[in-house]
Design a protein around this motif. Structure first.
Motif, PDB file in Angstrom:
ATOM      1  N   ARG A 409     -10.855  -4.990  -3.339  1.00  0.00           N
ATOM      2  CA  ARG A 409     -10.463  -5.748  -2.153  1.00  0.00           C
ATOM      3  C   ARG A 409     -10.338  -7.244  -2.439  1.00  0.00           C
ATOM      4  O   ARG A 409      -9.798  -7.979  -1.622  1.00  0.00           O
ATOM      5  CB  ARG A 409     -11.437  -5.493  -1.002  1.00  0.00           C
ATOM      6  CG  ARG A 409     -12.823  -6.064  -1.185  1.00  0.00           C
ATOM      7  CD  ARG A 409     -13.723  -5.650  -0.031  1.00  0.00           C
ATOM      8  NE  ARG A 409     -13.208  -6.081   1.247  1.00  0.00           N
ATOM      9  CZ  ARG A 409     -13.564  -7.195   1.882  1.00  0.00           C
ATOM     10  NH1 ARG A 409     -14.457  -8.004   1.329  1.00  0.00           N
ATOM     11  NH2 ARG A 409     -13.061  -7.507   3.050  1.00  0.00           N
ATOM     12  N   ILE A 410     -10.836  -7.704  -3.588  1.00  0.00           N
ATOM     13  CA  ILE A 410     -10.648  -9.105  -3.948  1.00  0.00           C
ATOM     14  C   ILE A 410      -9.690  -9.239  -5.144  1.00  0.00           C
ATOM     15  O   ILE A 410      -9.734 -10.204  -5.884  1.00  0.00           O
ATOM     16  CB  ILE A 410     -11.981  -9.819  -4.257  1.00  0.00           C
ATOM     17  CG1 ILE A 410     -12.735  -9.123  -5.392  1.00  0.00           C
ATOM     18  CG2 ILE A 410     -12.846  -9.913  -3.015  1.00  0.00           C
ATOM     19  CD1 ILE A 410     -13.960  -9.898  -5.873  1.00  0.00           C
ATOM     20  N   SER A 411      -8.818  -8.226  -5.320  1.00  0.00           N
ATOM     21  CA  SER A 411      -7.833  -8.289  -6.397  1.00  0.00           C
ATOM     22  C   SER A 411      -6.586  -9.053  -5.978  1.00  0.00           C
ATOM     23  O   SER A 411      -5.690  -9.258  -6.794  1.00  0.00           O
ATOM     24  CB  SER A 411      -7.449  -6.873  -6.844  1.00  0.00           C
ATOM     25  OG  SER A 411      -6.815  -6.164  -5.791  1.00  0.00           O
ATOM     26  N   ALA A 412      -6.503  -9.454  -4.715  1.00  0.00           N
ATOM     27  CA  ALA A 412      -5.392 -10.261  -4.222  1.00  0.00           C
ATOM     28  C   ALA A 412      -5.958 -11.445  -3.445  1.00  0.00           C
ATOM     29  O   ALA A 412      -7.161 -11.507  -3.174  1.00  0.00           O
ATOM     30  CB  ALA A 412      -4.476  -9.425  -3.332  1.00  0.00           C
ATOM     31  N   LYS A 413      -5.080 -12.387  -3.113  1.00  0.00           N
ATOM     32  CA  LYS A 413      -5.551 -13.536  -2.340  1.00  0.00           C
ATOM     33  C   LYS A 413      -6.102 -13.091  -0.992  1.00  0.00           C
ATOM     34  O   LYS A 413      -5.502 -12.248  -0.321  1.00  0.00           O
ATOM     35  CB  LYS A 413      -4.403 -14.520  -2.100  1.00  0.00           C
ATOM     36  CG  LYS A 413      -4.088 -15.410  -3.279  1.00  0.00           C
ATOM     37  CD  LYS A 413      -3.039 -16.449  -2.883  1.00  0.00           C
ATOM     38  CE  LYS A 413      -2.683 -17.325  -4.074  1.00  0.00           C
ATOM     39  NZ  LYS A 413      -1.678 -18.354  -3.716  1.00  0.00           N
ATOM     40  N   PRO A 414      -7.237 -13.630  -0.580  1.00  0.00           N
ATOM     41  CA  PRO A 414      -7.764 -13.290   0.750  1.00  0.00           C
ATOM     42  C   PRO A 414      -6.875 -13.872   1.841  1.00  0.00           C
ATOM     43  O   PRO A 414      -6.079 -14.788   1.585  1.00  0.00           O
ATOM     44  CB  PRO A 414      -9.158 -13.935   0.746  1.00  0.00           C
ATOM     45  CG  PRO A 414      -9.053 -15.048  -0.238  1.00  0.00           C
ATOM     46  CD  PRO A 414      -8.095 -14.588  -1.295  1.00  0.00           C
ATOM     47  N   GLY A 415      -6.997 -13.348   3.051  1.00  0.00           N
ATOM     48  CA  GLY A 415      -6.135 -13.784   4.144  1.00  0.00           C
ATOM     49  C   GLY A 415      -6.906 -14.164   5.390  1.00  0.00           C
ATOM     50  O   GLY A 415      -8.071 -13.806   5.573  1.00  0.00           O
ATOM     51  N   MET A 440      -5.704   0.261   1.388  1.00  0.00           N
ATOM     52  CA  MET A 440      -4.462   0.804   1.940  1.00  0.00           C
ATOM     53  C   MET A 440      -3.406  -0.294   2.047  1.00  0.00           C
ATOM     54  O   MET A 440      -2.232  -0.082   1.737  1.00  0.00           O
ATOM     55  CB  MET A 440      -4.726   1.422   3.319  1.00  0.00           C
ATOM     56  CG  MET A 440      -3.501   2.078   3.937  1.00  0.00           C
ATOM     57  SD  MET A 440      -3.911   3.008   5.445  1.00  0.00           S
ATOM     58  CE  MET A 440      -4.424   1.659   6.520  1.00  0.00           C
ATOM     59  N   TYR A 441      -3.825  -1.491   2.453  1.00  0.00           N
ATOM     60  CA  TYR A 441      -2.905  -2.627   2.536  1.00  0.00           C
ATOM     61  C   TYR A 441      -2.370  -2.990   1.153  1.00  0.00           C
ATOM     62  O   TYR A 441      -1.160  -3.198   0.966  1.00  0.00           O
ATOM     63  CB  TYR A 441      -3.621  -3.826   3.155  1.00  0.00           C
ATOM     64  CG  TYR A 441      -2.873  -5.131   3.029  1.00  0.00           C
ATOM     65  CD1 TYR A 441      -1.783  -5.409   3.842  1.00  0.00           C
ATOM     66  CD2 TYR A 441      -3.250  -6.086   2.074  1.00  0.00           C
ATOM     67  CE1 TYR A 441      -1.088  -6.607   3.727  1.00  0.00           C
ATOM     68  CE2 TYR A 441      -2.560  -7.274   1.940  1.00  0.00           C
ATOM     69  CZ  TYR A 441      -1.481  -7.528   2.772  1.00  0.00           C
ATOM     70  OH  TYR A 441      -0.790  -8.710   2.637  1.00  0.00           O
ATOM     71  N   LEU A 442      -3.256  -3.052   0.145  1.00  0.00           N
ATOM     72  CA  LEU A 442      -2.848  -3.437  -1.202  1.00  0.00           C
ATOM     73  C   LEU A 442      -1.948  -2.389  -1.849  1.00  0.00           C
ATOM     74  O   LEU A 442      -0.951  -2.728  -2.507  1.00  0.00           O
ATOM     75  CB  LEU A 442      -4.089  -3.670  -2.075  1.00  0.00           C
ATOM     76  CG  LEU A 442      -5.026  -4.800  -1.642  1.00  0.00           C
ATOM     77  CD1 LEU A 442      -6.290  -4.780  -2.486  1.00  0.00           C
ATOM     78  CD2 LEU A 442      -4.336  -6.152  -1.764  1.00  0.00           C
ATOM     79  N   ASP A 443      -2.278  -1.121  -1.667  1.00  0.00           N
ATOM     80  CA  ASP A 443      -1.535  -0.050  -2.332  1.00  0.00           C
ATOM     81  C   ASP A 443      -0.146   0.166  -1.751  1.00  0.00           C
ATOM     82  O   ASP A 443       0.762   0.614  -2.458  1.00  0.00           O
ATOM     83  CB  ASP A 443      -2.313   1.268  -2.261  1.00  0.00           C
ATOM     84  CG  ASP A 443      -3.572   1.245  -3.106  1.00  0.00           C
ATOM     85  OD1 ASP A 443      -3.642   0.409  -4.026  1.00  0.00           O
ATOM     86  OD2 ASP A 443      -4.494   2.045  -2.838  1.00  0.00           O
TER      87      ASP A 443
END
Length: 468
Positions: A409-415, A440-443
């Motif tokens: 869940r921290i593999s992308a920029k937080p929002g 689910m959001y990232l995938d």
């Protein structure tokens, strides 16, 4: 070469679909002209704009419905249903445009006939095109004959994929096993890999696919060199790849190929669009923050002693640390009192949440209810530390308790907002559910998802359903 064939075929289909729309437009025009007794007229600019709009929209909608996919259509009936759906959305869009721009005296009969002819022409063109591709052309002399080398299960995967691959003609002639196998009764088995030189010399083979499951007993390089020496292209199914386990892609860096295992659905183009959206939204949010700052600062200072802005260390993309800004909604000693309240934590897992948190000030309750406390985070967005849409940034002590699967869940920029916020944040009390929504959001990320989440966030805030 197979993907190049797909690209060429779909490009031709897109051109043919566009021509069908143009012909349907002129057909509908002359039909209406004749039915009206040659007294009906339509503004040339309106007619051209209508045809061009439907033409481009149709290509986009058919693409979204996988009508330009690399898989052959499973049935003509399914294709027909998808084409009807595409044409329906095309003319729903045209009708919306006519209504929105208040086009005067736009003939409904023309639009109805335009839609009907578009569907008929596209359906007929697609039917004939696929008959030609699947039947007539594959009987020509240039059908690509493919030999598969490897174990029975992996070769079956290759054969099944190729059997439904869109192309202008290919055929799997058989397979070669690895060493002495127990499946010698397989009718598609032409021998073992040692027979490859003989088959390449004696049989009509245009391409070889190696699907070897990591066998160290096979000198794969020797056979690859043999294929190259004899002028026969070869492909390799990586032994790392397993069905339903790893998704692999190939990237080149200065002509050096790398096998890449993607972990989300982001790409360079998508991230560029996402950053542009962040800059536009961040600029608007920052301007609003500057305008409201004096008034909120006075309210916070009058309510309780302490700074106006709350600054807290958070963990961003892949462990990068940054300081998150919010309007202060708690008393100045809130962090020190957190340890006393940990026993009352309502969240199951590595997060802290307390519904009636005694550390929240009176102004803080109002700021959280209206989500105004989040506006300073637009500064983080402008600095590139956060995004408008993403996962909520955790604190360092939360991350210390994470299991390996939680770190995604921290593999992308937080929002500032995200799936958790629009999915009933106040009702979710299980951290595993939060992780599930974030993954689910990232995938499955698409740029339109960010726009949808932002729209839903605005609606939630305006309805005051709770903090985002």
């Amino acid at each position: 070469m197979l993907q190049q064939q797909v690209h060429i075929i779909n490009t031709v289909l897109m051109i043919l679909d566009a021509l069908c729309i143009i012909i349907a437009g002129y057909g509908a025009f002359y039909f209406k002209y004749c039915v009206s007794g040659c007294c009906w007229v339509m503004d040339t600019n309106v007619f051209v704009a209508s045809v061009m709009f439907v033409m481009f929209l149709n290509n986009y909608v058919m693409g979204q419905l996988d009508l330009y996919d690399d898989i052959k259509p499973s049935s003509h009936f399914r294709n027909l249903r998808l084409m009807f759906k595409a044409v329906f959305f095309d003319f729903l869009g045209l009708a919306t445009g006519v209504f929105f721009f208040k086009v005067p005296e736009y003939s409904r009969e023309f639009m109805l006939m335009f839609g009907l002819l578009s569907f008929i022409f596209i359906a007929l063109q697609r039917f004939l095109s696929h008959i030609y591709i699947d039947g007539l052309y594959k009987k020509e002399f240039n059908v690509c004959k493919i030999l598969v080398v490897g174990g029975r299960s992996r070769c079956k995967i290759i054969s099944d994929v190729l059997s439904c691959q869109l192309s202008w003609g290919h055929e799997v002639v058989g397979r070669l096993g690895i060493g002495k196998e127990a499946d010698e009764d397989d009718p598609g088995r032409l021998g073992t890999i040692e027979d490859l030189p003989r088959l390449l010399r004696d049989e009509e083979i245009d391409e070889v696919v190696f699907a070897i499951n990591g066998s160290r007993s096979v000198d794969l390089m020797k056979y690859l060199r043999l294929c190259k020496k004899m002028g026969i292209p070869s492909r390799i199914l990586p032994s790392l790849w397993q069905p339903l386990e790893l998704s692999l892609s190939v990237e080149k860096c200065q002509d050096i190929p790398f096998l890449t295992v993607p972990v989300d659905n982001f790409n360079a183009t998508g991230l560029l669009y996402k950053r542009i959206l962040d800059l536009i939204g961040g600029l608007v949010g920052t301007l609003l923050f500057v305008l409201m700052y004096p008034f909120i600062a006075i309210a916070i200072r009058l309510d309780s002693p302490g700074p106006t802005l709350f600054r807290q260390k958070r963990v961003g993309q892949h462990g990068r640390s940054f300081y998150l800004y919010k309007f202060r909604t708690m008393y100045a000693d809130a962090e020190a009192r957190k340890k006393e309240l940990m026993a009352k934590n309502e969240m199951k897992g590595a997060m802290f949440k307390l519904k009636n948190d005694p550390r929240i000030t009176r102004v803080g309750v109002w700021l959280r209810k209206t989500s105004l406390d989040e506006f300073p985070q637009f500064l983080n967005v402008m600095k590139g530390e956060m995004s408008l849409v993403g996962t909520r940034p955790p604190t360092p002590d939360e991350v210390e308790t994470y299991l390996p699967g939680h770190l995604k869940r921290i593999s992308a920029k937080p929002g500032i907002t995200g799936m958790w916020q629009i999915s009933g944040r106040n009702q979710i009390t299980d951290f595993e559910k939060v992780v599930e929504l974030d993954c689910m959001y990232l995938d499955h990320w698409r740029f339109l998802d960010d726009l949808r989440i932002l729209f839903k966030t605005i609606v939630i805030v305006l309805k005051r359903k709770g903090a985002i």
